[in-house]
Motif scaffolding. Structure first.
Motif, PDB file in Angstrom:
ATOM      1  N   SER A   1      27.202  85.333  34.990  1.00 58.20           N
ATOM      2  CA  SER A   1      26.553  86.595  34.649  1.00 58.20           C
ATOM      3  C   SER A   1      25.348  86.911  35.528  1.00 58.20           C
ATOM      4  N   LEU A   2      24.869  85.980  36.343  1.00 56.58           N
ATOM      5  CA  LEU A   2      23.717  86.243  37.208  1.00 56.58           C
ATOM      6  C   LEU A   2      23.972  87.399  38.168  1.00 56.58           C
TER       7      LEU A   2
ATOM      8  N   LEU B   1      23.717  90.848  35.759  1.00 54.93           N
ATOM      9  CA  LEU B   1      22.560  91.148  34.925  1.00 54.93           C
ATOM     10  C   LEU B   1      21.291  91.201  35.759  1.00 54.93           C
ATOM     11  N   GLN B   2      20.347  92.013  35.303  1.00 53.94           N
ATOM     12  CA  GLN B   2      19.057  92.113  35.973  1.00 53.94           C
ATOM     13  C   GLN B   2      17.980  91.789  34.947  1.00 53.94           C
ATOM     14  N   GLU B   3      17.126  90.853  35.280  1.00 52.56           N
ATOM     15  CA  GLU B   3      16.070  90.438  34.368  1.00 52.56           C
ATOM     16  C   GLU B   3      14.899  91.400  34.455  1.00 52.56           C
ATOM     17  N   GLN B   4      14.313  91.698  33.289  1.00 55.39           N
ATOM     18  CA  GLN B   4      13.136  92.543  33.247  1.00 55.39           C
ATOM     19  C   GLN B   4      12.164  91.945  32.242  1.00 55.39           C
ATOM     20  N   ALA B   5      10.935  91.792  32.658  1.00 56.05           N
ATOM     21  CA  ALA B   5       9.905  91.246  31.776  1.00 56.05           C
ATOM     22  C   ALA B   5       8.906  92.342  31.436  1.00 56.05           C
TER      23      ALA B   5
ATOM     24  N   SER C   1       5.366  93.013  29.122  1.00 61.84           N
ATOM     25  CA  SER C   1       4.319  92.355  28.351  1.00 61.84           C
ATOM     26  C   SER C   1       3.199  93.341  28.059  1.00 61.84           C
TER      27      SER C   1
ATOM     28  N   ARG D   1      26.666  81.486  32.128  1.00 65.61           N
ATOM     29  CA  ARG D   1      25.315  81.869  32.554  1.00 65.61           C
ATOM     30  C   ARG D   1      25.256  82.088  34.065  1.00 65.61           C
TER      31      ARG D   1
ATOM     32  N   THR E   1      18.952 102.833  27.388  1.00 68.12           N
ATOM     33  CA  THR E   1      19.025 102.389  28.775  1.00 68.12           C
ATOM     34  C   THR E   1      19.746 103.435  29.601  1.00 68.12           C
TER      35      THR E   1
END
Length: 73
Positions: A36-37, A40-44, A46, A33, A70
């Motif tokens: 991989s930071l 990887l790019q976090e996307q939220a 909602s 974990r 993507t």
């Protein structure tokens, strides 16, 4: 590029002038974990429904019209 072990001078020279390519040569971390930071790019995403539970009059497309594909099309 993630390199495990020693890297030759050829990949370093080939990527020296390319800003879109990064060469990661550090030691591999025990935690996947944390490792991989970097990659990887976090996307939220909602969507808010009406507060009384009424669905919107049209379906919501949260992908920008690209579906789940993507990258550039």
């Amino acid at each position: 590029m993630r390199v495990i072990g020693e890297v030759d001078d050829a990949p370093r020279a080939a990527n020296a002038q390319r800003v879109e390519v990064a060469l990661f040569t550090g030691p591999v971390l025990a935690s996947g974990r944390v490792e991989s930071l970097t990659f990887l790019q976090e996307q939220a995403i909602s969507a808010t429904n009406h507060r009384y539970g009424n669905p919107p009059p049209h379906p919501l497309d949260l992908t920008g019209g690209k579906g789940w594909a993507t990258g550039p099309r």
